[in-house]
Design an enzyme around this catalytic site. Structure first.
Site, mmCIF file in Angstrom:
data_model
loop_
_atom_site.group_PDB
_atom_site.id
_atom_site.type_symbol
_atom_site.label_atom_id
_atom_site.label_comp_id
_atom_site.label_asym_id
_atom_site.label_seq_id
_atom_site.Cartn_x
_atom_site.Cartn_y
_atom_site.Cartn_z
ATOM 1 N N MET A 19 0.853 -1.201 0.000
ATOM 2 C CA MET A 19 0.000 0.000 0.000
ATOM 3 C C MET A 19 0.883 1.243 0.000
ATOM 4 O O MET A 19 1.829 1.332 0.798
ATOM 5 C CB MET A 19 -0.884 -0.026 1.260
ATOM 6 C CG MET A 19 -1.810 1.159 1.365
ATOM 7 S SD MET A 19 -3.075 0.883 2.631
ATOM 8 C CE MET A 19 -3.923 2.470 2.567
ATOM 9 N N PRO A 20 0.609 2.222 -0.887
ATOM 10 C CA PRO A 20 1.425 3.449 -0.892
ATOM 11 C C PRO A 20 1.366 4.161 0.463
ATOM 12 O O PRO A 20 0.337 4.149 1.139
ATOM 13 C CB PRO A 20 0.775 4.306 -1.983
ATOM 14 C CG PRO A 20 0.022 3.341 -2.848
ATOM 15 C CD PRO A 20 -0.434 2.239 -1.927
ATOM 16 N N LEU A 63 1.658 7.363 0.836
ATOM 17 C CA LEU A 63 1.046 8.685 0.664
ATOM 18 C C LEU A 63 -0.034 8.584 -0.409
ATOM 19 O O LEU A 63 0.187 7.969 -1.460
ATOM 20 C CB LEU A 63 2.121 9.678 0.210
ATOM 21 C CG LEU A 63 1.666 11.096 -0.131
ATOM 22 C CD1 LEU A 63 1.283 11.870 1.122
ATOM 23 C CD2 LEU A 63 2.781 11.844 -0.864
ATOM 24 N N GLY A 64 -1.190 9.180 -0.126
ATOM 25 C CA GLY A 64 -2.272 9.140 -1.097
ATOM 26 C C GLY A 64 -3.092 10.409 -1.041
ATOM 27 O O GLY A 64 -2.666 11.428 -0.478
ATOM 28 N N GLY A 79 -7.014 12.086 -0.299
ATOM 29 C CA GLY A 79 -8.333 11.917 0.311
ATOM 30 C C GLY A 79 -9.338 12.879 -0.291
ATOM 31 O O GLY A 79 -8.986 14.008 -0.647
ATOM 32 N N TYR A 92 -19.190 9.915 1.650
ATOM 33 C CA TYR A 92 -18.742 11.183 1.050
ATOM 34 C C TYR A 92 -19.591 11.587 -0.155
ATOM 35 O O TYR A 92 -19.505 12.721 -0.611
ATOM 36 C CB TYR A 92 -17.268 11.110 0.611
ATOM 37 C CG TYR A 92 -16.262 10.805 1.706
ATOM 38 C CD1 TYR A 92 -16.624 10.820 3.050
ATOM 39 C CD2 TYR A 92 -14.945 10.501 1.397
ATOM 40 C CE1 TYR A 92 -15.712 10.519 4.041
ATOM 41 C CE2 TYR A 92 -14.021 10.212 2.387
ATOM 42 C CZ TYR A 92 -14.417 10.215 3.706
ATOM 43 O OH TYR A 92 -13.497 9.916 4.679
ATOM 44 N N HIS A 109 -16.251 2.203 8.422
ATOM 45 C CA HIS A 109 -16.014 3.637 8.651
ATOM 46 C C HIS A 109 -16.057 4.036 10.125
ATOM 47 O O HIS A 109 -15.348 4.936 10.565
ATOM 48 C CB HIS A 109 -17.066 4.436 7.863
ATOM 49 C CG HIS A 109 -16.649 5.808 7.477
ATOM 50 N ND1 HIS A 109 -17.049 6.419 6.319
ATOM 51 C CD2 HIS A 109 -15.863 6.721 8.094
ATOM 52 C CE1 HIS A 109 -16.529 7.619 6.248
ATOM 53 N NE2 HIS A 109 -15.815 7.837 7.320
HETATM 54 P P1 NAP Z 1 -6.723 17.410 5.952
HETATM 55 O O1 NAP Z 1 -6.086 16.669 4.832
HETATM 56 O O2 NAP Z 1 -6.152 17.385 7.303
HETATM 57 O O3 NAP Z 1 -6.816 18.953 5.571
HETATM 58 C C1 NAP Z 1 -7.401 19.418 4.389
HETATM 59 C C2 NAP Z 1 -7.372 20.957 4.459
HETATM 60 O O4 NAP Z 1 -6.019 21.421 4.315
HETATM 61 C C3 NAP Z 1 -8.168 21.590 3.348
HETATM 62 O O5 NAP Z 1 -8.805 22.731 3.897
HETATM 63 C C4 NAP Z 1 -7.104 22.011 2.338
HETATM 64 O O6 NAP Z 1 -7.543 23.172 1.642
HETATM 65 C C5 NAP Z 1 -5.927 22.340 3.234
HETATM 66 N N1 NAP Z 1 -4.613 22.091 2.602
HETATM 67 C C6 NAP Z 1 -4.220 20.981 1.932
HETATM 68 N N2 NAP Z 1 -2.943 21.093 1.536
HETATM 69 C C7 NAP Z 1 -2.509 22.295 1.964
HETATM 70 C C8 NAP Z 1 -1.265 22.978 1.854
HETATM 71 N N3 NAP Z 1 -0.224 22.409 1.245
HETATM 72 N N4 NAP Z 1 -1.158 24.205 2.398
HETATM 73 C C9 NAP Z 1 -2.208 24.786 3.038
HETATM 74 N N5 NAP Z 1 -3.422 24.200 3.154
HETATM 75 C C10 NAP Z 1 -3.567 22.954 2.626
HETATM 76 O O7 NAP Z 1 -8.294 17.024 6.093
HETATM 77 P P2 NAP Z 1 -9.241 15.842 5.707
HETATM 78 O O8 NAP Z 1 -9.659 15.982 4.277
HETATM 79 O O9 NAP Z 1 -10.302 15.801 6.726
HETATM 80 O O10 NAP Z 1 -8.371 14.504 5.871
HETATM 81 C C11 NAP Z 1 -7.712 13.858 4.813
HETATM 82 C C12 NAP Z 1 -8.502 12.650 4.329
HETATM 83 O O11 NAP Z 1 -8.696 11.709 5.382
HETATM 84 C C13 NAP Z 1 -9.933 12.936 3.869
HETATM 85 O O12 NAP Z 1 -10.012 13.593 2.627
HETATM 86 C C14 NAP Z 1 -10.544 11.567 3.901
HETATM 87 O O13 NAP Z 1 -10.179 10.823 2.755
HETATM 88 C C15 NAP Z 1 -9.906 10.996 5.161
HETATM 89 N N6 NAP Z 1 -10.777 11.161 6.366
HETATM 90 C C16 NAP Z 1 -11.276 10.033 6.952
HETATM 91 C C17 NAP Z 1 -12.072 10.119 8.082
HETATM 92 C C18 NAP Z 1 -12.602 8.879 8.717
HETATM 93 O O14 NAP Z 1 -13.491 8.951 9.576
HETATM 94 N N7 NAP Z 1 -12.100 7.714 8.349
HETATM 95 C C19 NAP Z 1 -12.386 11.372 8.638
HETATM 96 C C20 NAP Z 1 -11.879 12.512 8.028
HETATM 97 C C21 NAP Z 1 -11.062 12.385 6.903
HETATM 98 P P3 NAP Z 1 -7.755 23.161 0.023
HETATM 99 O O15 NAP Z 1 -8.556 21.941 -0.337
HETATM 100 O O16 NAP Z 1 -8.457 24.452 -0.223
HETATM 101 O O17 NAP Z 1 -6.355 23.127 -0.565
#
Ligand code: NAP
Length: 283
Positions: free
Chosen positions: A12-13, A15-16, A18, A48, A107
């Site tokens: 599994m990679p 880094l991916g 979300g 989602y 989930h």
């Molecule tokens: P996150 O990755 O912690 O943060 C995303 C936020 O950071 C967005 O507002 C994005 O804004 C900003 N961002 C991204 N890259 C940046 C950078 N280089 N500089 C400044 N700001 C940056 O949040 P997340 O989406 O909640 O978590 C990641 C993934 O985890 C999700 O997409 C999902 O696949 C998974 N997840 C799973 C669960 C679970 O219950 N299993 C819960 C939450 C999340 P922009 O989009 O405007 O760039």
């Protein structure tokens, strides 16, 4: 791309990408950009509401299926969950337009957890998903699941970022062969993460951004991470994190940011449990 070997031998990679909170209408473009930037691990969920758009981006990319690692998640199912789980899986697969998944995650640790897990074990045995795992399982629930089932989860996807580091839990999961995956690696920017002086200072020492320091910190701990961004330049920035190493001293400084608690949900709070467990998807 660096990868990790899961407890069943699947690679599994580390880094991916979300796709939580990306509106369905923006998802195809966003995932296409992420694939063009080099991401091969995609993380979505039935909850989602954007699996279909993820599938479209996969198909238009022309990238061979074997080069991709696709994860989606089962939402909370009522008991008896065996049939419901199989149906929910088939709906996700149809939405994605795939004939198998790489990783299927439960989930939330709610609903008919054991019925859901038995159905997921069957999907794994039937070759419909190469690995199965869980998300949001705290240690008590995880150990009980392992102790009372045949297949141990390959992955546990849990909130993990500089303000909630999960170091003890990481060690426990490793002991049981469960791969730690972070969600919310940037804490969705909470606590002013992107301007945190300690992280910015370490970034300056390497000529890297705070985001890159955080992703290197996670991957250097062998924690799989799936940052979300809708902006192509940030996708590229977040993908470019393996060309430097944090020193032990820098890792120790980052360890001081840990608050030991969630910035999002308390999965032990009865109100949170009620809210999550009662939320039902139409699928
Ligand atoms: P996150 O990755 O912690 O943060 C995303 C936020 O950071 C967005 O507002 C994005 O804004 C900003 N961002 C991204 N890259 C940046 C950078 N280089 N500089 C400044 N700001 C940056 O949040 P997340 O989406 O909640 O978590 C990641 C993934 O985890 C999700 O997409 C999902 O696949 C998974 N997840 C799973 C669960 C679970 O219950 N299993 C819960 C939450 C999340 P922009 O989009 O405007 O760039």
């Amino acid at each position: 791309m660096k990868s990790v070997t899961l407890n069943n031998g699947v690679e599994m990679p580390l880094l991916g990408f979300g796709v939580y909170q990306i509106p369905a209408e923006d998802t195809e473009r966003t995932v296409s950009d992420a694939l063009a930037a080099g991401y091969r691990l995609l993380d979505t969920a039935a909850a989602y509401g954007n699996e279909e758009a993820v599938g479209r981006a996969i198909r238009t990319s022309g990238i061979p299926r074997g080069e991709l690692f696709v994860t989606t998640k089962l939402w909370v199912q009522d008991a008896p969950a065996e049939d419901n789980t199989r149906r929910a899986f088939e709906t996700s697969l149809t939405e994605l337009g795939l004939d198998h998944l790489d990783l299927y995650l439960m989930h939330q640790p709610f609903g008919d957890v054991y019925g859901q897990w038995r159905a997921m074990e069957a999907l794994n045995r039937d070759g419909l998903t190469r690995a199965i795992g869980v998300a949001n399982f705290y240690p008590d629930r995880l150990i009980d699941l392992i102790a009372n089932n045949e297949i141990a989860p390959a992955v546990n996807q849990i909130e993990t970022h500089p303000f909630f580091q999960r170091a003890d839990y990481h060690a426990l999961m490793r002991e049981h062969g469960v791969q730690h995956q972070s969600w919310g690696g940037f804490a969705e920017g909470k606590n002013d993460l992107f301007t945190n002086p300690l992280l910015a200072g370490i970034g300056k020492e390497h000529g890297k951004s705070v985001a890159q320091v955080v992703l290197r910190w996670l991957t250097q701990r062998d924690v799989i991470t799936i940052p979300k961004s809708v902006r192509a330049e940030r996708m590229a920035e977040n993908f470019d994190v393996f060309g430097f190493d944090l020193t032990d001293e820098q890792m120790a400084r980052i360890a001081t940011l840990d608050t030991g608690g969630s910035l999002f949900f308390d999965h032990h709070d009865p109100e949170v449990v009620t809210w999550l467990a009662k939320r039902r998807l139409d699928a």
